[in-house]
Design a protein around this motif. Structure first.
Motif, PDB file in Angstrom:
ATOM      1  N   GLY A   5      -7.547  -2.051  13.421  1.00 43.70           N
ATOM      2  CA  GLY A   5      -6.075  -1.459  13.048  1.00 43.70           C
ATOM      3  C   GLY A   5      -6.175  -0.116  12.449  1.00 43.70           C
ATOM      4  O   GLY A   5      -5.395   0.806  12.558  1.00 43.70           O
ATOM      5  N   ILE A   6      -7.798   0.339  11.830  1.00 40.78           N
ATOM      6  CA  ILE A   6      -7.767   1.603  11.308  1.00 40.78           C
ATOM      7  C   ILE A   6      -7.539   2.569  12.184  1.00 40.78           C
ATOM      8  O   ILE A   6      -7.228   3.741  11.985  1.00 40.78           O
ATOM      9  CB  ILE A   6      -9.024   1.573  10.422  1.00 40.78           C
ATOM     10  CG1 ILE A   6      -9.173   2.819   9.741  1.00 40.78           C
ATOM     11  CG2 ILE A   6     -10.188   1.644  11.610  1.00 40.78           C
ATOM     12  CD1 ILE A   6     -10.462   2.977   8.904  1.00 40.78           C
ATOM     13  N   ALA A  43      -1.234  -2.534   9.105  1.00 42.74           N
ATOM     14  CA  ALA A  43      -2.791  -2.621   8.686  1.00 42.74           C
ATOM     15  C   ALA A  43      -3.001  -1.706   7.748  1.00 42.74           C
ATOM     16  O   ALA A  43      -3.964  -1.747   6.866  1.00 42.74           O
ATOM     17  CB  ALA A  43      -3.497  -1.807   9.788  1.00 42.74           C
ATOM     18  N   SER A  44      -1.937  -0.661   7.363  1.00 37.29           N
ATOM     19  CA  SER A  44      -1.959   0.070   6.191  1.00 37.29           C
ATOM     20  C   SER A  44      -2.123  -0.765   4.651  1.00 37.29           C
ATOM     21  O   SER A  44      -2.787  -0.310   3.811  1.00 37.29           O
ATOM     22  CB  SER A  44      -0.985   1.105   6.014  1.00 37.29           C
ATOM     23  OG  SER A  44      -1.020   2.130   7.114  1.00 37.29           O
ATOM     24  N   ILE A  45      -1.436  -1.811   4.841  1.00 41.38           N
ATOM     25  CA  ILE A  45      -1.256  -2.693   3.882  1.00 41.38           C
ATOM     26  C   ILE A  45      -2.698  -3.414   3.340  1.00 41.38           C
ATOM     27  O   ILE A  45      -2.992  -3.071   1.942  1.00 41.38           O
ATOM     28  CB  ILE A  45      -0.331  -3.872   4.003  1.00 41.38           C
ATOM     29  CG1 ILE A  45       1.209  -3.145   4.406  1.00 41.38           C
ATOM     30  CG2 ILE A  45      -0.339  -4.690   2.763  1.00 41.38           C
ATOM     31  CD1 ILE A  45       2.197  -4.373   4.703  1.00 41.38           C
ATOM     32  N   ALA A  46      -3.351  -3.939   4.286  1.00 50.96           N
ATOM     33  CA  ALA A  46      -4.635  -4.281   4.138  1.00 50.96           C
ATOM     34  C   ALA A  46      -5.612  -3.249   3.591  1.00 50.96           C
ATOM     35  O   ALA A  46      -6.627  -3.311   2.692  1.00 50.96           O
ATOM     36  CB  ALA A  46      -5.112  -4.699   5.396  1.00 50.96           C
ATOM     37  N   LEU A  47      -5.652  -1.974   4.292  1.00 47.75           N
ATOM     38  CA  LEU A  47      -6.405  -0.780   3.932  1.00 47.75           C
ATOM     39  C   LEU A  47      -6.073  -0.411   2.449  1.00 47.75           C
ATOM     40  O   LEU A  47      -7.094   0.009   1.903  1.00 47.75           O
ATOM     41  CB  LEU A  47      -6.311   0.094   5.078  1.00 47.75           C
ATOM     42  CG  LEU A  47      -6.471  -0.311   6.683  1.00 47.75           C
ATOM     43  CD1 LEU A  47      -6.307   0.917   7.472  1.00 47.75           C
ATOM     44  CD2 LEU A  47      -8.037  -0.101   6.535  1.00 47.75           C
ATOM     45  N   LYS A  48      -4.839  -0.243   2.291  1.00 46.80           N
ATOM     46  CA  LYS A  48      -4.869   0.135   0.897  1.00 46.80           C
ATOM     47  C   LYS A  48      -5.355  -0.746  -0.364  1.00 46.80           C
ATOM     48  O   LYS A  48      -5.888  -0.116  -1.138  1.00 46.80           O
ATOM     49  CB  LYS A  48      -2.824   0.109   0.435  1.00 46.80           C
ATOM     50  CG  LYS A  48      -2.778   0.520  -0.702  1.00 46.80           C
ATOM     51  CD  LYS A  48      -1.054   0.414  -0.960  1.00 46.80           C
ATOM     52  CE  LYS A  48      -0.754   0.658  -2.353  1.00 46.80           C
ATOM     53  NZ  LYS A  48       0.731   0.608  -2.679  1.00 46.80           N
ATOM     54  N   ALA A 132       0.125   7.682   6.751  1.00 43.85           N
ATOM     55  CA  ALA A 132      -0.956   6.870   6.767  1.00 43.85           C
ATOM     56  C   ALA A 132      -1.679   6.994   5.494  1.00 43.85           C
ATOM     57  O   ALA A 132      -1.948   5.984   4.865  1.00 43.85           O
ATOM     58  CB  ALA A 132      -1.567   6.530   7.990  1.00 43.85           C
ATOM     59  N   CYS A 133      -2.025   8.291   5.109  1.00 40.96           N
ATOM     60  CA  CYS A 133      -3.052   8.679   4.205  1.00 40.96           C
ATOM     61  C   CYS A 133      -2.242   8.368   2.825  1.00 40.96           C
ATOM     62  O   CYS A 133      -2.696   7.900   1.841  1.00 40.96           O
ATOM     63  CB  CYS A 133      -3.411   9.994   4.305  1.00 40.96           C
ATOM     64  SG  CYS A 133      -4.737  10.070   5.421  1.00 40.96           S
TER      65      CYS A 133
END
Length: 237
Positions: A5-6, A43-48, A132-133
């Motif tokens: 998802g990144i 995916a941003s939730i997991a990436l965070k 996103a960032c």
């Protein structure tokens, strides 16, 4: 560890808050395809969570490097999708001819693709990357800005370089002038919005390169203006 998802959307966006670019022709490329190159908000939730752990462990420089390279490569693929011509690496006059770097024919289709690419990158892609960032790296402002600048600055430079290629064509026919002036008009119009999105040094770099391209577009149209003046004077004699 690879996080799916990144670099791509896994679903088709339906949120009305996502704005299609004004004047964009859906016949040339589907906006749904453009969104495949953006980060899935879910995916941003997991990436965070992962980013916060990495930053706390003191590995934020490596995090910025990996994120920037991954996203830069993905955004470059988006440029290719949009049909934006990237400046070839020319090392000699012979190579220039072989690559067609200086023997390009400027035509409406290439100009249209570049202008549409400019609008999509500035109106949709860069703001989405900024968002996103902010979602992923919001715990550290420095990391957030570094990741965003690393992902978008070189891609934007390649977009501007694609416009610069078109100023190098040998074709000096009068049909060339309206195309160059159209590119100049669109870049001048969208430049403030682009610079508003970029932080610090990235803004300075892109501001300078955008100004240089505007100058090149103006200069490249001058011979054609002279040709038109000559033709007008010849016909009025």
């Amino acid at each position: 560890m690879e996080v799916h998802g990144i670099s791509s959307f896994t679903t088709t966006p339906t949120d009305d808050s996502r704005t299609y670019c004004p004047g964009f022709s859906r016949d040339s490329v589907s906006m749904e395809k453009v969104y495949l190159y953006l980060i899935d908000p879910e995916a941003s939730i997991a990436l965070k969570e992962i980013a916060e752990l990495i930053i706390l462990s003191g590995h934020d420089p490596k995090l910025c490097h990996i994120y920037s390279e991954t996203r830069y490569n993905k955004l470059m693929q988006c440029l290719y999708l949009l049909g934006v011509q990237i400046e070839p690496k020319i090392h000699s006059p012979a190579a220039a001819t072989a690559e067609g770097g200086y023997n390009l024919k400027l035509d409406c289709r290439k100009v249209k693709l570049w202008i549409e690419g400019l609008k999509i990158i500035v109106v949709t892609v860069i703001p989405e990357e900024r968002y996103a960032c902010a979602q992923i790296f919001g715990c550290d402002n420095t990391v957030e800005e570094d990741c965003f600048a690393g992902a978008t600055t070189r891609c934007t430079q390649q977009l501007l370089a694609g416009g610069s290629v078109m100023t190098k064509v040998k074709d000096q026919q009068y049909e060339k002038m309206p195309l160059l002036l159209q590119m100049h008009e669109e870049l001048a119009k969208i430049r403030p919005s682009l610079l508003d999105l970029l932080p610090g040094d990235a803004k300075d770099v892109i501001s300078q390169e955008a100004s240089m391209l505007l100058d090149k577009l103006g200069e490249a149209s001058l011979p054609t203006v002279g040709f038109l003046e000559f033709m007008v004077q010849s016909r009025t004699r």
